[in-house]
Each structure stands twice: as C-alpha cells, then as structure tokens.
Design an enzyme around this catalytic site. Structure first.
Site, mmCIF file in Angstrom:
data_model
loop_
_atom_site.group_PDB
_atom_site.id
_atom_site.type_symbol
_atom_site.label_atom_id
_atom_site.label_comp_id
_atom_site.label_asym_id
_atom_site.label_seq_id
_atom_site.Cartn_x
_atom_site.Cartn_y
_atom_site.Cartn_z
ATOM 1 N N CYS A 1 -17.707 24.519 31.252
ATOM 2 C CA CYS A 1 -17.621 23.055 31.314
ATOM 3 C C CYS A 1 -18.902 22.401 30.793
ATOM 4 O O CYS A 1 -19.946 22.461 31.446
ATOM 5 C CB CYS A 1 -17.348 22.653 32.768
ATOM 6 N N CYS B 1 -20.414 19.770 33.059
ATOM 7 C CA CYS B 1 -21.065 20.422 34.208
ATOM 8 C C CYS B 1 -22.478 20.864 33.831
ATOM 9 O O CYS B 1 -23.418 20.718 34.625
ATOM 10 C CB CYS B 1 -20.266 21.639 34.663
#
Length: 111
Positions: free
Chosen positions: A37, A40
């Site tokens: 991600c 993230c």
C-alpha cells in the site's frame, strides 16, 4: 506488556495480540496497513514519529494481509485506516493519509 510507554517505535500487533494490546494502555493508536500500500508507506514516517514523540500514547501497526480477522472485526475496507482507542474502547477512526498534526491533535484530545 507493561503499562508504561517505553515504546519508541510502533508495536507490531497481530490478531492474537490485538485485544490485549488495546486493553493494556490508556490511549492507543492502531495503524491498519499493508506492505504493498503506497499511501500506507506515505503515512509510515508520521506514525513512527508519533510513536517516538508522544508520551502516554502507544502506537501499534497491524498488517491487514497477515491479520484478516481483526481487519474484518473492525470493518476495515480501505487502508491506511487509523483506529483510536481509549481505555480499551474504540473512540475514533481516520481513513486515508492525513497529516501528522491532525493525528497528534486527535490523540492528545484523548489524554
């Protein structure tokens, strides 16, 4: 786990350790993330800094790919998602990349 905040880095938590982790500390931030991600990874430096800088707050990270049960339990549909706990109870949630200042303000309001 001790009740004091001696952690200077986020604690890696799992499905097995999650409930105990959030119950063990007065104010807890949990970052739901995954290795693949990009948002993230963008948020990670802020999470690391908060874990190091804030007294009285413990920060945990839960990899949703490795810990699906907890992600399902809390209805995590998008990552990064931050869950804020006070005295073991979920009190707030942030979805997506947000500023370190916004997270810090929310956390400090829980102290």
């Amino acid at each position: 786990m001790s009740k004091g905040n001696n952690n200077t880095k986020p604690v890696h938590i799992t499905d097995v350790t999650f409930d105990r982790f959030v119950a063990d500390y007065p104010v807890v931030l949990v970052d739901f993330w995954a290795e693949w991600c990009h948002p993230c990874r963008m948020l990670a430096p802020a999470i690391d800094a908060l874990a190091k800088d804030l007294q009285g707050i413990v920060v945990g990270k839960l990899n949703v790919d490795e810990n699906r049960d907890t992600a399902i339990k809390y209805g995590i549909m998008s990552i990064p998602t931050l869950l804020y706990f006070k005295n073991g109870k979920l009190v707030d949630k942030t979805i997506g990349v947000v500023s370190k200042d916004a997270i810090e303000t929310k956390l400090l309001s829980l102290l």
